[in-house]
Design an enzyme around this catalytic site. Structure first.
Site, PDB file in Angstrom:
ATOM      1  NE  ARG A  90      53.099 -27.225  26.250  1.00  0.00           N
ATOM      2  CZ  ARG A  90      54.090 -28.004  25.855  1.00  0.00           C
ATOM      3  NH1 ARG A  90      53.847 -29.278  25.557  1.00  0.00           N
ATOM      4  NH2 ARG A  90      55.315 -27.537  25.730  1.00  0.00           N
ATOM      5  CG  ASP A 148      53.782 -30.076  18.384  1.00  0.00           C
ATOM      6  OD1 ASP A 148      53.880 -30.511  19.543  1.00  0.00           O
ATOM      7  OD2 ASP A 148      54.443 -30.538  17.438  1.00  0.00           O
ATOM      8  CD  GLU A 193      55.077 -28.829  29.904  1.00  0.00           C
ATOM      9  OE1 GLU A 193      54.787 -29.239  31.057  1.00  0.00           O
ATOM     10  OE2 GLU A 193      55.291 -29.596  28.958  1.00  0.00           O
ATOM     11  CB  CYS A 210      61.136 -30.520  24.882  1.00  0.00           C
ATOM     12  SG  CYS A 210      60.674 -31.478  26.333  1.00  0.00           S
ATOM     13  CG  ASN A 212      54.153 -33.158  31.207  1.00  0.00           C
ATOM     14  OD1 ASN A 212      54.287 -34.382  31.291  1.00  0.00           O
ATOM     15  ND2 ASN A 212      54.847 -32.429  30.350  1.00  0.00           N
ATOM     16  CD  GLU A 226      53.347 -26.501  22.193  1.00  0.00           C
ATOM     17  OE1 GLU A 226      54.514 -26.137  21.959  1.00  0.00           O
ATOM     18  OE2 GLU A 226      53.064 -27.652  22.573  1.00  0.00           O
ATOM     19  CG  ASP A 269      58.823 -32.084  21.253  1.00  0.00           C
ATOM     20  OD1 ASP A 269      58.099 -31.856  20.269  1.00  0.00           O
ATOM     21  OD2 ASP A 269      58.468 -31.877  22.434  1.00  0.00           O
ATOM     22  CG  ASP A 289      51.916 -32.405  22.036  1.00  0.00           C
ATOM     23  OD1 ASP A 289      51.496 -31.326  21.602  1.00  0.00           O
ATOM     24  OD2 ASP A 289      53.082 -32.564  22.468  1.00  0.00           O
ATOM     25  CE1 TYR A 347      49.102 -35.451  25.976  1.00  0.00           C
ATOM     26  CE2 TYR A 347      51.288 -36.416  26.236  1.00  0.00           C
ATOM     27  CZ  TYR A 347      50.481 -35.347  25.897  1.00  0.00           C
ATOM     28  OH  TYR A 347      51.045 -34.174  25.474  1.00  0.00           O
ATOM     29  CG  HIS A 363      47.888 -30.587  24.616  1.00  0.00           C
ATOM     30  ND1 HIS A 363      49.075 -30.046  24.202  1.00  0.00           N
ATOM     31  CD2 HIS A 363      48.189 -31.832  25.063  1.00  0.00           C
ATOM     32  CE1 HIS A 363      50.050 -30.920  24.379  1.00  0.00           C
ATOM     33  NE2 HIS A 363      49.542 -32.019  24.885  1.00  0.00           N
TER      34      HIS A 363
END
Length: 305
Positions: A161, A91, A195, A126, A217, A118, A62, A89, A48, A116
């Site tokens: 996500r 975002d 998440e 984050c 996660n 989101e 982040d 990731d 990952y 992914h």
């Protein structure tokens, strides 16, 4: 030697097969190409690549400050050093739906097995912080639809996500997360990343809501305790990530070593805890490069004595 001999297409097929195996897949988070090689050597099925790690390694929080170019470049550097499939990731997709489409194609070009996207608003934060906000359902599904339509390799994994659970910690928030997960699957998501789930029961609720793989996660200092692989498997989870674990471990040890050098004037007390020279050479396959050099340069130049 050099890079992985496994093609991105083969890695994507391997990821699909792993997620369909019925066994929980553990994907530690790589913070560098060499750490990805270590993950492979230790027998894990995949890697990952965390957006938080990529940002933090640049000295940034982040909060959506990294660019598509930075993420695709670094993720590609990591992916090409391992035979394992890598999920990155992405975002919020770095912009509007058209940007999401370009993001997917750039990540395909970089050799990733999946990503992914989101449903947070920009600027994002984050996933385990408070005060998050998510976009409306139309925008969330547009992002996933754009991602799914843009891919050229049908086996490139599009994971959705959702952070909507964090906007309401009561029963209504969990129901909203399940409903959004179903809508994201209908929009084209191959897997769901819920998440900031707090309990195994919450993971189970998402598992019951969709027919695609579900990710957990397990980040340190987050909203839930660190469930074991067996516990997550009992809740029907298909893949678990440990996104920042290796970076935190490495930086923690680096900080302790710097303190020792500053206080003692030498790193000697820490040497036993370090990766040895021989182990480092083993990881970078130094011997194979040496054999290659010998094979190329073991000739005599005509006319010289």
């Amino acid at each position: 030697m050099l890079y992985s001999k496994t093609t991105p297409e083969q890695k994507r097929l391997a990821l699909r097969a792993a997620l369909g195996s019925g066994k929980l897949q553990q994907f530690p988070g790589a913070f560098s190409p060499l750490s990805a090689r270590l993950i492979q050597e230790k027998g894990f099925p995949g890697v990952y690549i965390s957006g938080a790690v990529l940002a933090n390694d640049l000295g940034l929080p982040d909060i959506g400050l990294t660019t598509l170019t930075e993420v695709a470049t670094r993720a590609g550097q990591i992916a090409r050093m391992t035979d394992l499939p890598c999920i990155v990731d992405a975002d919020t997709g770095f912009g509007e739906p058209m940007n999401v489409a370009r993001t997917v194609q750039e990540l395909e070009n970089a050799g990733l097995a999946g990503c992914h996207i989101e449903d947070q608003v920009n600027p994002k934060r984050c996933g385990h912080l408070d005060g998050k906000a998510v976009v409306g359902l139309d925008t969330a599904t547009q992002r996933i639809r754009a991602a799914a339509d843009a891919r050229r390799d049908e086996n490139f994994l599009i994971m959705a996500r959702t952070d909507i659970r964090a906007t309401d910690t009561g029963p209504a928030g969990l129901q909203a997360a399940a409903e959004r997960a179903r809508a994201l699957v209908e929009a084209g998501a191959d897997a769901i990343f819920p998440e900031a789930m707090g309990t195994l029961e919450e993971f189970q609720a998402i598992r019951d809501a969709v027919d695609v793989p579900v990710l957990a996660n397990m980040t340190e200092f987050g909203k839930s305790r660190l469930f074991t692989a067996a516990e997550l498997e009992s809740a029907g989870i298909n893949i678990v990530i440990y996104p920042v674990t290796l970076l935190r471990s490495a930086m923690g040890e680096a900080e302790r070593t710097l303190d020792v050098i500053r206080l003692d004037g030498t790193q000697e007390p820490q040497v036993e805890r370090m990766l040895t020279r021989s182990r480092l050479y083993e990881l970078v396959d130094y011997e194979a490069y040496n054999r290659f050099d010998t094979g190329i340069f073991n000739f005599l130049v005509p006319g010289r004595r």
